[in-house]
Design an enzyme around this catalytic site. Structure first.
Site, PDB file in Angstrom:
ATOM      1  CB  ILE A  46      46.036  10.508   5.826  1.00 22.54           C
ATOM      2  CG1 ILE A  46      45.846  11.003   7.255  1.00 22.54           C
ATOM      3  CG2 ILE A  46      45.681   9.031   5.664  1.00 22.54           C
ATOM      4  CD1 ILE A  46      46.520  10.195   8.339  1.00 22.54           C
ATOM      5  CB  CYS A  98      38.774   7.681  -3.462  1.00 23.32           C
ATOM      6  SG  CYS A  98      37.025   7.790  -3.122  1.00 23.32           S
ATOM      7  NE  ARG A 135      42.651   4.305  -0.603  1.00 21.76           N
ATOM      8  CZ  ARG A 135      41.339   4.463  -0.399  1.00 21.76           C
ATOM      9  NH1 ARG A 135      40.555   4.813  -1.390  1.00 21.76           N
ATOM     10  NH2 ARG A 135      40.819   4.254   0.796  1.00 21.76           N
ATOM     11  N   PRO A 136      48.436   1.157  -0.894  1.00 22.10           N
ATOM     12  CG  PRO A 136      50.461   1.315   0.260  1.00 22.10           C
ATOM     13  CD  PRO A 136      49.410   2.156  -0.395  1.00 22.10           C
ATOM     14  CB  ILE A 137      46.664  -4.016   0.885  1.00 17.16           C
ATOM     15  CG1 ILE A 137      47.104  -4.970  -0.240  1.00 17.16           C
ATOM     16  CG2 ILE A 137      45.479  -3.196   0.420  1.00 17.16           C
ATOM     17  CD1 ILE A 137      46.048  -6.049  -0.535  1.00 17.16           C
ATOM     18  CG  ASP A 138      52.582  -2.092   2.850  1.00 17.54           C
ATOM     19  OD1 ASP A 138      51.630  -1.343   2.550  1.00 17.54           O
ATOM     20  OD2 ASP A 138      53.491  -1.758   3.615  1.00 17.54           O
ATOM     21  NE  ARG A 188      32.627   4.374  -3.562  1.00 19.94           N
ATOM     22  CZ  ARG A 188      33.832   4.684  -3.090  1.00 19.94           C
ATOM     23  NH1 ARG A 188      34.599   5.506  -3.741  1.00 19.94           N
ATOM     24  NH2 ARG A 188      34.263   4.177  -1.977  1.00 19.94           N
ATOM     25  CE  LYS A 190      32.658   5.804   2.429  1.00 22.10           C
ATOM     26  NZ  LYS A 190      33.904   5.066   2.132  1.00 22.10           N
ATOM     27  CG  ASN A 191      34.742   4.804   5.777  1.00 23.08           C
ATOM     28  OD1 ASN A 191      34.315   4.376   4.702  1.00 23.08           O
ATOM     29  ND2 ASN A 191      35.454   5.907   5.874  1.00 23.08           N
ATOM     30  CG  ASP A 244      37.724  10.030   5.168  1.00 23.81           C
ATOM     31  OD1 ASP A 244      37.269   9.011   5.703  1.00 23.81           O
ATOM     32  OD2 ASP A 244      38.748  10.033   4.459  1.00 23.81           O
ATOM     33  NE  ARG A 299      42.187   1.063   0.769  1.00 23.05           N
ATOM     34  CZ  ARG A 299      43.434   0.676   0.519  1.00 23.05           C
ATOM     35  NH1 ARG A 299      43.797   0.312  -0.685  1.00 23.05           N
ATOM     36  NH2 ARG A 299      44.321   0.650   1.471  1.00 23.05           N
TER      37      ARG A 299
END
Ligand code: EPZ
Length: 417
Positions: A326, A116, A121-124, A396, A22-23, A304, A92
Site C-alpha cells: 500500500i 505520517c 500520499r496524493p489526493i488525486d 496521535r 481513530k480512522n 497499519d 491527514r
C-alpha cells in the site's frame, strides 16, 4: 519533549479495553457538519488527532462539547472559511473537511493535509471524484480550492480502492442532486461506520462495505446519535503485544471479524488465541513458525499492522517475509528494530525477517504512528530498558497507551525531557 521508557521482559496479564476507531472518528467529526442540527457521537477516542479536528470545527464556528467518551457537534452557527495550513497539516484526515464543506456549501478551500510520512500520499482520487460531481478544482502551491455551482450525482470509478477518497466522495455526494455510484470503493469497516452515520442523518447510502457504493442525494440532513466502532488497528497492536509477552491477556470490546486476516496469520504462526464474541484472549508461546504475509486493502492484511507484526515475525523460527503493497515508505521502523537485535533485510517492498532473535534495549525514535507502535511492542519484549523518542506520533493514535499497558503489568513510563 515526551519520551517513553519501557523495561521489557514483563509478562502482561489482565484486560485491555479497546477504544473507538481513530480512522473512523476522524471522518465522523468532519461529516457531522453536513447536518443542519447537532449530532452526538459516542466512543470517541481521547487522542490528539481528535483535538486537532475540534480546533478546525471551532475555527469554522461549529460548537463542540466533549466529555471523556463522546462529542456533541452543533454546526448550526458555523461559517465556511478557508482552512489554513496551521490546521490542515496536523493530520491527514483534515482533508475530510474538503468533502464535507463542498457537500454542505458547494465550496471548500484548505491546504494539503498532514499525516505520517509513509509515502507521497496524493489526493488525486479525491479531487477527481469532486470534479465528477461538478466541482472545479484549483491548486495553488499546496492550497486546494474546490467549488461547484451545483453538485450533480455521477458514476465514479476509483483507480485505487482508497479509504480516504471513498469517504470524501461520500461526504461530497450525500446532498448532490441525483445518484452517485462509487466503483472499486474501499471496503474498510470505518467506511461502513461513516455511511451509517450519514444514513442516521437522513442520507440514502447503500453498498458501504462492498466495492460499489450508491448514494441518492437528499436536500437536508438532520442531527442524530452515533457510535464509533472499536479500533481494529489498536486491537491488532495489542494482540501482537500479547503474542510477544502476554499470559491470558484479554483484548476486550472488539469486533473479532474485523481482525480475520491478522487472526489467521497468528494462528498460522502458532499463537495461542481464544476468540470470544467481543474479545480475544492471547498467550505467548515459544515455538512460533515462519510465515509470509502481505498487506492489502480490507479484508486483506491491514497495512497499519505491518510494522507491529514485523516484531512478532522476529520470534518466528526461520525466515518470514512481510510485503508492503500500500505505502512506498513504510519500513522506517526497520533500522530501529535492527538496532535492537532484529535480523531483517529490506528486499524492495518485502522484508526478510530471520528468527527467532532475542531483542535488547536501545535508544530509538518513532518516525510515524505505527512504527512507534512497533517500537513499543519491541521494547516490551526486549531485554533491558528502551527509550522511545518522538512519542507524539504514538499518542496521535493510541488512547491512554501508557495506562492501558501499565494496568496489565508493563513497566512503561512517559517522561518529559
Ligand atoms: C487511510 O489512509 C488510513 N488513515 C491509513 O492509516 C491507512 O494506512 C490507509 O487508509 C490504508 O488503509 C486514515 O484513515 C486517517 P488510502 P488514506 O487513500 O485514506 C494511494 C494509520 O496508521 N492514493 O486508502 O490516506 C495512496 O498513496 C494511517 O492510522 C492515491 O494514489 O489511504 C496509497 O498508496 C496511516 N491517490 C493508497 O492509495 C489518492 O487520491 C491507499 O491510500 C488517495 C490514495
Amino acid at each position: 519533549m515526551k519520551i517513553l521508557e519501557i523495561t521489557g521482559g514483563k509478562t502482561l496479564s489482565g484486560t485491555i479495553k479497546i477504544s473507538g476507531a481513530k480512522n473512523s472518528a476522524v471522518a465522523l467529526i468532519p461529516a457531522a457538519i453536513l447536518a443542519d442540527e447537532e449530532s452526538k457521537i459516542f466512543n470517541i477516542p481521547e487522542i490528539t488527532d481528535i483535538d486537532a479536528l475540534c480546533d478546525i470545527l471551532s475555527f469554522l464556528g461549529a460548537k463542540t462539547t466533549r466529555d471523556s467518551e463522546s462529542i456533541v457537534i452543533d454546526p448550526s452557527k458555523m461559517k465556511n472559511k478557508e482552512i489554513s495550513d496551521k490546521f490542515s497539516r496536523k493530520l491527514r484526515a483534515s482533508y475530510y473537511f474538503l468533502g464535507a464543506l463542498l457537500g454542505k456549501y458547494k465550496k471548500a478551500s484548505m491546504y494539503f493535509p498532514g499525516g505520517c510520512s509513509i509515502g507521497a500520499r496524493p489526493i488525486d482520487l479525491h479531487l477527481k471524484g469532486f470534479e465528477a460531481l461538478g466541482a472545479k478544482v484549483k491548486v495553488k502551491g499546496n492550497k486546494y480550492t474546490v467549488e461547484a455551482k451545483k453538485l450533480v450525482g455521477a458514476p465514479i470509478y476509483l483507480d485505487i480502492a482508497s479509504v480516504g477518497a471513498t469517504i470524501n466522495i461520500m461526504l461530497a455526494a450525500v446532498k448532490a442532486e441525483g445518484i452517485t455510484t462509487i466503483d472499486n470503493a474501499a471496503k474498510e469497516p470505518e467506511i461502513v461506520n461513516v455511511a451509517t452515520f450519514l444514513n442516521n442523518m437522513g442520507a440514502h447510502i447503500t453498498g458501504a462495505g462492498t466495492s460499489r457504493i450508491k448514494i441518492v442525494g437528499v436536500e437536508h440532513l438532520h442531527g442524530c446519535f452515533h457510535e464509533v466502532i472499536p479500533d481494529r488497528i489498536e486491537a491488532g497492536t495489542y494482540l501482537i503485544i500479547g503474542a510477544l509477552c502476554g499470559k491470558k491477556l484479554k483484548i476486550d470490546n472488539i469486533i473479532p471479524e474485523h481482525l480475520d486476516s491478522l487472526i489467521s496469520k497468528m494462528k498460522e504462526i502458532g499463537v495461542d488465541i481464544e476468540i470470544g464474541a467481543d474479545y480475544i484472549v492471547v498467550t505467548k508461546k515459544n515455538d512460533y513458525k515462519q510465515v509470509s504475509a502481505q498487506t492489502a486493502v480490507y479484508p486483506g492484511f491491514p497495512t497499519d499492522l505491518q510494522q507491529p507484526f514485523c516484531v512478532l515475525l522476529t520470534k518466528c523460527k526461520g525466515t518470514s517475509n512481510m510485503t508492503e503493497t500500500i505505502w512506498e515508505n513504510r519500513f522506517m521502523h526497520v533500522p530501529y528494530l535492527i538496532s535492537m537485535g532484529a535480523d531483517i533485510i529490506i528486499n524492495g517492498d518485502t522484508l526478510n525477517i530471520k528468527g527467532p532473535t532475542n531483542l535488547h534495549a536501545a535508544e530509538v525514535v518513532a518516525t510515524d504512528l505505527r512504527a512507534g507502535a512497533a517500537l513499543v511492542a519491541a521494547a516490551l519484549s526486549a531485554e533491558g530498558t528502551t527509550r522511545i523518542n518522538n512519542v507524539e506520533h504514538i499518542l496521535r493514535g493510541y488512547e491512554k497507551i501508557v495506562e492501558k499497558l501499565q494496568n496489565v503489568g508493563a513497566k512503561i513510563e512517559s517522561l518529559e525531557i
